[in-house]
Design a protein around this motif. Sequence first.
Motif, short mmCIF file in Angstrom:
data_model
loop_
_atom_site.label_atom_id
_atom_site.label_comp_id
_atom_site.label_asym_id
_atom_site.label_seq_id
_atom_site.Cartn_x
_atom_site.Cartn_y
_atom_site.Cartn_z
N SER A 1 -25.25 18.80 -29.46
CA SER A 1 -26.60 18.33 -29.11
C SER A 1 -26.66 17.67 -27.74
CB SER A 1 -27.10 17.35 -30.18
OG SER A 1 -27.21 17.99 -31.43
N GLU A 2 -25.52 17.22 -27.23
CA GLU A 2 -25.51 16.63 -25.89
C GLU A 2 -25.85 17.67 -24.83
OE1 GLU A 2 -21.70 14.87 -25.46
OE2 GLU A 2 -22.23 13.02 -26.54
N ARG A 3 -25.57 18.94 -25.15
CA ARG A 3 -25.90 20.03 -24.22
C ARG A 3 -27.25 20.65 -24.54
NH1 ARG A 3 -20.44 20.74 -25.32
NH2 ARG A 3 -20.88 22.32 -26.89
N SER A 4 -27.49 20.88 -25.82
CA SER A 4 -28.76 21.49 -26.24
C SER A 4 -28.98 21.20 -27.72
CB SER A 4 -28.74 23.00 -26.00
OG SER A 4 -29.92 23.61 -26.47
N PRO A 5 -30.16 20.71 -28.11
CA PRO A 5 -30.41 20.42 -29.53
C PRO A 5 -30.17 21.64 -30.41
CG PRO A 5 -32.16 19.52 -28.16
CD PRO A 5 -31.31 20.38 -27.26
N LEU A 6 -29.53 21.43 -31.54
CA LEU A 6 -29.18 22.52 -32.44
C LEU A 6 -30.10 22.51 -33.65
CD1 LEU A 6 -27.23 24.82 -33.17
CD2 LEU A 6 -25.72 23.11 -34.22
N PRO A 7 -30.96 23.53 -33.81
CA PRO A 7 -31.85 23.56 -34.98
C PRO A 7 -31.09 23.82 -36.26
CG PRO A 7 -32.09 25.56 -33.66
CD PRO A 7 -31.18 24.65 -32.89
N ASN A 8 -31.73 23.58 -37.38
CA ASN A 8 -31.06 23.70 -38.68
C ASN A 8 -30.78 25.15 -39.08
OD1 ASN A 8 -31.20 20.92 -38.92
ND2 ASN A 8 -33.12 20.96 -40.07
N GLU A 9 -31.62 26.08 -38.62
CA GLU A 9 -31.48 27.46 -39.08
C GLU A 9 -30.12 28.08 -38.77
OE1 GLU A 9 -35.97 27.14 -38.19
OE2 GLU A 9 -34.08 26.22 -37.56
N PRO A 10 -29.61 28.02 -37.53
CA PRO A 10 -28.30 28.63 -37.29
C PRO A 10 -27.16 27.92 -38.02
CG PRO A 10 -29.08 27.46 -35.34
CD PRO A 10 -30.22 27.53 -36.28
#
Length: 288
Positions: free
Chosen positions: A81-90
């Motif tokens: 998440s420090e690079r890019s927010p990670l959604p729950n779906e993947p």
Amino acid sequence: MTDLMSQLPQPIVERMGRMSGMAMRSIIALMDEQPDTYAALVERIGTWDDDPGRTPYPRSRYEFALQEALRIVGDAMTAISERSPLPNEPVAEGARDYVERFAPAQFRDEALAKLDAIPPGHEPVDFGGEGGEGVGPVDFVVATAVAGWLVSGAGGRMATQENIRLMLLRQARSAESTATGAPEREQINEVSDDAALALLADLYDEDYAGLIPPDPKRRGPWEWDMLAVLKTHLLETPAEATTDEQRQTLKEKLLTVLQAAAATQKPKPTVRPVGKRNQPKRKPRRKR
């Protein structure tokens, strides 16, 4: 942490160490795609307290192992998440693949149902279920499947998997040493760069080992991963006890690291010098 552990009764310290070690090794088993090892660890966490002479444990047997798996999930999610927010779906989809391929059959359907219930988007999710007394093997399977997917690359979002595997193995061995009460001076949880480079030279030759810069600041991700492969092996097996089969396996792992590094190299574009224009050469005119 060490001071806190020293104040606890030895049976509790032993149990915490064993549960932490088995949680780390469960995630490693998923990374290495070893369903039999994974299934044995999931079962062993549930039966450990039944061994003769164990102090009765009043809480859920899977609770502490689950907390340790969720600690790895939290660390990995934070790093991504420090690079890019990670959604729950993947995350749910990646964990689903691990459950389908590696989870013990008796826990598979319920674990998949829990993953299907994960809300979409970026809503906070407790991958450990409700917690408390209701914690069981299915919750542990879900949490370790999520952890396994994350630390195995998370669909290309995380690099240096070999370094992550080494980190997990170090944590497992440290926890297991705590469980046995081994003094710190007798614990072997680290391997030096020199020892890893010596093994690399033994597998190939000195010149090959010299390709990895001795200065850590000059190493790239693939060089760290190569060292991690060697250190992971040396943590469990002394260099002099390494068999021919293990040597071949190490070479295959090192080749995989090199192939992955080569696949990420982008060809450099051809750049013409600024201010110059290549003119076609003219043929000299014939004299009349």
